[in-house]
Design a protein around this motif. Sequence first.
Motif, PDB file in Angstrom:
ATOM      1  N   ARG A  74       0.854  -1.188   0.000  1.00 37.28           N
ATOM      2  CA  ARG A  74       0.000   0.000   0.000  1.00 37.28           C
ATOM      3  C   ARG A  74       0.891   1.239   0.000  1.00 37.28           C
ATOM      4  O   ARG A  74       1.592   1.522   0.965  1.00 37.28           O
ATOM      5  CB  ARG A  74      -0.906   0.004   1.220  1.00 37.28           C
ATOM      6  CG  ARG A  74      -1.956   1.097   1.164  1.00 37.28           C
ATOM      7  CD  ARG A  74      -2.789   1.145   2.413  1.00 37.28           C
ATOM      8  NE  ARG A  74      -3.183  -0.165   2.862  1.00 37.28           N
ATOM      9  CZ  ARG A  74      -4.423  -0.542   3.110  1.00 37.28           C
ATOM     10  NH1 ARG A  74      -5.398   0.301   2.957  1.00 37.28           N
ATOM     11  NH2 ARG A  74      -4.688  -1.748   3.542  1.00 37.28           N
ATOM     12  N   ASP A  76       1.902   5.123   0.164  1.00 38.77           N
ATOM     13  CA  ASP A  76       1.450   6.373   0.771  1.00 38.77           C
ATOM     14  C   ASP A  76       2.556   7.417   0.602  1.00 38.77           C
ATOM     15  O   ASP A  76       3.580   7.152  -0.022  1.00 38.77           O
ATOM     16  CB  ASP A  76       1.040   6.183   2.237  1.00 38.77           C
ATOM     17  CG  ASP A  76       2.174   5.670   3.124  1.00 38.77           C
ATOM     18  OD1 ASP A  76       3.346   6.021   2.870  1.00 38.77           O
ATOM     19  OD2 ASP A  76       1.891   4.926   4.080  1.00 38.77           O
ATOM     20  N   SER A  77       2.370   8.576   1.184  1.00 37.98           N
ATOM     21  CA  SER A  77       3.334   9.667   0.989  1.00 37.98           C
ATOM     22  C   SER A  77       4.683   9.390   1.639  1.00 37.98           C
ATOM     23  O   SER A  77       5.691   9.970   1.247  1.00 37.98           O
ATOM     24  CB  SER A  77       2.759  10.976   1.530  1.00 37.98           C
ATOM     25  OG  SER A  77       2.485  10.835   2.915  1.00 37.98           O
TER      26      SER A  77
END
Length: 177
Positions: A74, A76-77
């Motif tokens: 997953r 993300d930033s």
Amino acid sequence: MKFSFIIAILIAVLLSSCNDEQSLQRYFVNNSENKDFIVLDVTSTILNLDKAKLSSEQKTALESFDKLNILAFRKDSTNAPKFETESKKVNQILKAKEYQELMKVNSGTDVASVSFVGSEDNIKEFIFYAKRDENGFAVVRVLGEDMNPNNILTLMTVLKESKIDLEQLKPLEGLMK
């Protein structure tokens, strides 16, 4: 002296025969405890099928299927660089000669492929790989015995009739929107 020499040769042969090539199975194991990954093992019970209503062809297809191993990253930033590194690792693994590619789709930001291990008449595993730059990637290993393309197509028709237990897939929620 002769005995130690033979032992030394055997150890050298064993060590030189060890393969450093990464496999998907090893990749799954190595990342199973990594916080950036979601790991799921799903059995055929997820389908919630009434086996009495299946045709003999559908039963054969279902019996050839053992389980799914799912590994998802997953994005993300905070882990964008790691996403690039890990997706390159998976691509490199899938280029190995044991993984025979059946199909690949690439739209720039979205990539998907289907590969298999084994022979056309005795497939040991199907591999589905999907990557979306904004969400992450997932690798699905469909494991079984004596699978073949017809069994997989038949299994797809069985999926339409199944009442999939979505609770088993809950950890993947929101990954590939």
